[in-house]
Write a protein that holds these residues in place. Sequence first.
Motif, PDB file in Angstrom:
ATOM      1  N   HIS A  78       3.254  -5.894   4.397  1.00 15.74           N
ATOM      2  CA  HIS A  78       2.686  -4.555   4.204  1.00 15.74           C
ATOM      3  C   HIS A  78       1.731  -4.226   5.346  1.00 15.74           C
ATOM      4  O   HIS A  78       1.216  -5.121   6.016  1.00 15.74           O
ATOM      5  CB  HIS A  78       1.885  -4.474   2.905  1.00 15.74           C
ATOM      6  CG  HIS A  78       2.639  -4.929   1.696  1.00 15.74           C
ATOM      7  ND1 HIS A  78       3.519  -4.127   1.019  1.00 15.74           N
ATOM      8  CD2 HIS A  78       2.649  -6.114   1.043  1.00 15.74           C
ATOM      9  CE1 HIS A  78       4.027  -4.802  -0.006  1.00 15.74           C
ATOM     10  NE2 HIS A  78       3.521  -6.004  -0.012  1.00 15.74           N
ATOM     11  N   ASP A  79       1.451  -2.915   5.495  1.00 13.95           N
ATOM     12  CA  ASP A  79       0.474  -2.470   6.489  1.00 13.95           C
ATOM     13  C   ASP A  79      -0.951  -2.614   5.980  1.00 13.95           C
ATOM     14  O   ASP A  79      -1.891  -2.299   6.694  1.00 13.95           O
ATOM     15  CB  ASP A  79       0.716  -1.000   6.860  1.00 13.95           C
ATOM     16  CG  ASP A  79       2.029  -0.841   7.615  1.00 13.95           C
ATOM     17  OD1 ASP A  79       2.316  -1.701   8.460  1.00 13.95           O
ATOM     18  OD2 ASP A  79       2.763   0.125   7.329  1.00 13.95           O
ATOM     19  N   GLU A  80      -1.102  -2.996   4.712  1.00 15.13           N
ATOM     20  CA  GLU A  80      -2.448  -3.274   4.215  1.00 15.13           C
ATOM     21  C   GLU A  80      -2.448  -4.539   3.377  1.00 15.13           C
ATOM     22  O   GLU A  80      -1.387  -5.078   3.049  1.00 15.13           O
ATOM     23  CB  GLU A  80      -3.018  -2.088   3.453  1.00 15.13           C
ATOM     24  CG  GLU A  80      -2.504  -1.882   2.065  1.00 15.13           C
ATOM     25  CD  GLU A  80      -3.507  -1.035   1.288  1.00 15.13           C
ATOM     26  OE1 GLU A  80      -4.410  -1.626   0.686  1.00 15.13           O
ATOM     27  OE2 GLU A  80      -3.393   0.191   1.299  1.00 15.13           O
ATOM     28  N   ASP A  93      -5.469   1.793   1.211  1.00 16.51           N
ATOM     29  CA  ASP A  93      -4.775   3.079   1.307  1.00 16.51           C
ATOM     30  C   ASP A  93      -3.430   2.854   0.618  1.00 16.51           C
ATOM     31  O   ASP A  93      -2.624   2.058   1.100  1.00 16.51           O
ATOM     32  CB  ASP A  93      -4.574   3.433   2.783  1.00 16.51           C
ATOM     33  CG  ASP A  93      -3.684   4.657   2.959  1.00 16.51           C
ATOM     34  OD1 ASP A  93      -3.230   5.241   1.953  1.00 16.51           O
ATOM     35  OD2 ASP A  93      -3.439   5.025   4.126  1.00 16.51           O
ATOM     36  N   ILE A  94      -3.217   3.504  -0.516  1.00 14.05           N
ATOM     37  CA  ILE A  94      -2.026   3.205  -1.322  1.00 14.05           C
ATOM     38  C   ILE A  94      -0.746   3.390  -0.515  1.00 14.05           C
ATOM     39  O   ILE A  94       0.224   2.669  -0.686  1.00 14.05           O
ATOM     40  CB  ILE A  94      -2.025   4.046  -2.618  1.00 14.05           C
ATOM     41  CG1 ILE A  94      -3.146   3.529  -3.522  1.00 14.05           C
ATOM     42  CG2 ILE A  94      -0.685   3.955  -3.339  1.00 14.05           C
ATOM     43  CD1 ILE A  94      -3.348   4.294  -4.796  1.00 14.05           C
ATOM     44  N   SER A  95      -0.755   4.325   0.424  1.00 11.60           N
ATOM     45  CA  SER A  95       0.470   4.575   1.194  1.00 11.60           C
ATOM     46  C   SER A  95       0.827   3.383   2.071  1.00 11.60           C
ATOM     47  O   SER A  95       1.977   3.217   2.470  1.00 11.60           O
ATOM     48  CB  SER A  95       0.312   5.814   2.060  1.00 11.60           C
ATOM     49  OG  SER A  95      -0.674   5.581   3.047  1.00 11.60           O
ATOM     50  N   GLY A  96      -0.166   2.516   2.377  1.00  8.64           N
ATOM     51  CA  GLY A  96       0.087   1.361   3.234  1.00  8.64           C
ATOM     52  C   GLY A  96       0.771   0.226   2.514  1.00  8.64           C
ATOM     53  O   GLY A  96       1.123  -0.779   3.124  1.00  8.64           O
ATOM     54  N   TRP A  97       0.954   0.379   1.208  1.00  6.18           N
ATOM     55  CA  TRP A  97       1.472  -0.755   0.446  1.00  6.18           C
ATOM     56  C   TRP A  97       2.999  -0.773   0.364  1.00  6.18           C
ATOM     57  O   TRP A  97       3.589  -1.591  -0.296  1.00  6.18           O
ATOM     58  CB  TRP A  97       0.834  -0.789  -0.950  1.00  6.18           C
ATOM     59  CG  TRP A  97       0.966  -2.141  -1.538  1.00  6.18           C
ATOM     60  CD1 TRP A  97       0.464  -3.307  -1.043  1.00  6.18           C
ATOM     61  CD2 TRP A  97       1.714  -2.501  -2.704  1.00  6.18           C
ATOM     62  NE1 TRP A  97       0.842  -4.362  -1.823  1.00  6.18           N
ATOM     63  CE2 TRP A  97       1.610  -3.893  -2.856  1.00  6.18           C
ATOM     64  CE3 TRP A  97       2.459  -1.758  -3.632  1.00  6.18           C
ATOM     65  CZ2 TRP A  97       2.222  -4.577  -3.898  1.00  6.18           C
ATOM     66  CZ3 TRP A  97       3.060  -2.445  -4.672  1.00  6.18           C
ATOM     67  CH2 TRP A  97       2.942  -3.834  -4.805  1.00  6.18           C
ATOM     68  N   THR A  98       3.648   0.096   1.098  1.00  6.61           N
ATOM     69  CA  THR A  98       5.114   0.100   1.163  1.00  6.61           C
ATOM     70  C   THR A  98       5.588  -1.232   1.747  1.00  6.61           C
ATOM     71  O   THR A  98       5.064  -1.669   2.757  1.00  6.61           O
ATOM     72  CB  THR A  98       5.585   1.240   2.092  1.00  6.61           C
ATOM     73  OG1 THR A  98       4.939   2.421   1.667  1.00  6.61           O
ATOM     74  CG2 THR A  98       7.081   1.403   2.079  1.00  6.61           C
ATOM     75  N   ARG A 144      -2.787  -8.061   5.501  1.00  5.82           N
ATOM     76  CA  ARG A 144      -1.741  -7.175   6.030  1.00  5.82           C
ATOM     77  C   ARG A 144      -0.907  -7.923   7.078  1.00  5.82           C
ATOM     78  O   ARG A 144      -1.435  -8.735   7.838  1.00  5.82           O
ATOM     79  CB  ARG A 144      -2.366  -5.923   6.648  1.00  5.82           C
ATOM     80  CG  ARG A 144      -3.208  -6.191   7.861  1.00  5.82           C
ATOM     81  CD  ARG A 144      -3.873  -4.937   8.393  1.00  5.82           C
ATOM     82  NE  ARG A 144      -4.975  -4.525   7.519  1.00  5.82           N
ATOM     83  CZ  ARG A 144      -5.666  -3.414   7.677  1.00  5.82           C
ATOM     84  NH1 ARG A 144      -5.380  -2.572   8.637  1.00  5.82           N
ATOM     85  NH2 ARG A 144      -6.658  -3.115   6.867  1.00  5.82           N
TER      86      ARG A 144
END
Length: 195
Positions: free
Chosen positions: A93-95, A154-159, A132
């Motif tokens: 993930h990005d985070e 950032d929830i969007s980073g959890w893809t 990450r």
Amino acid sequence: MAMVRIPDENRTLREVTDIKAYLASIQIDYERWEASKPVAPDAPPEEILAAYSAEIQAVKEQGGYVTADVINVSPATPNLETMLAKFRREHWHDEDEVRFVIHGRGLFHIHPPKGPLTAIEVEAGDLIRVPRGTRHWFDLCGDRTIRAIRLFQDISGWTPHYTESGVDRDYEPVCLGPSYLPASFTRPEATRVRS
Ligand SMILES: [Fe+2]
């Protein structure tokens, strides 16, 4: 408490100091948390978050996490197996992936850039932080149950970004916790003395 297995070295770690030191060597943070006041594992999310608010705040400040929520997964979760199939393919993930287990258990496999592949079985009271970019995958244990606090930068980073390496297929998702005991050990009537 968590259990750590290093399958390729046939090693298992069960002591908290050994687990913390080993996981730190592969950049995984591990902590044990205790609630500030007793809280039932099935309490409403607000009560769970309140009981661990001091710990949550400290981790938020350390890692720049802005939100926390409580997730429930059980055999009653719709499309459970489809969801689990997504978790158990190697990804990153990005985070950070930060989880504190309230109830149930789960199995993280970590594929560190340097060091052997590592399985971490987490249960109630365990906090794990997967930084990450770290390759990993996740399974539930036999009871298909986990309740956990999640922290997000950032929830969007959890893809998930899938690696498609296929390495996840080389390791059996083996949980060593109570769900692996034969049923006779976990049924209360098994402890009754026969008259
Ligand atoms: Fe993940």
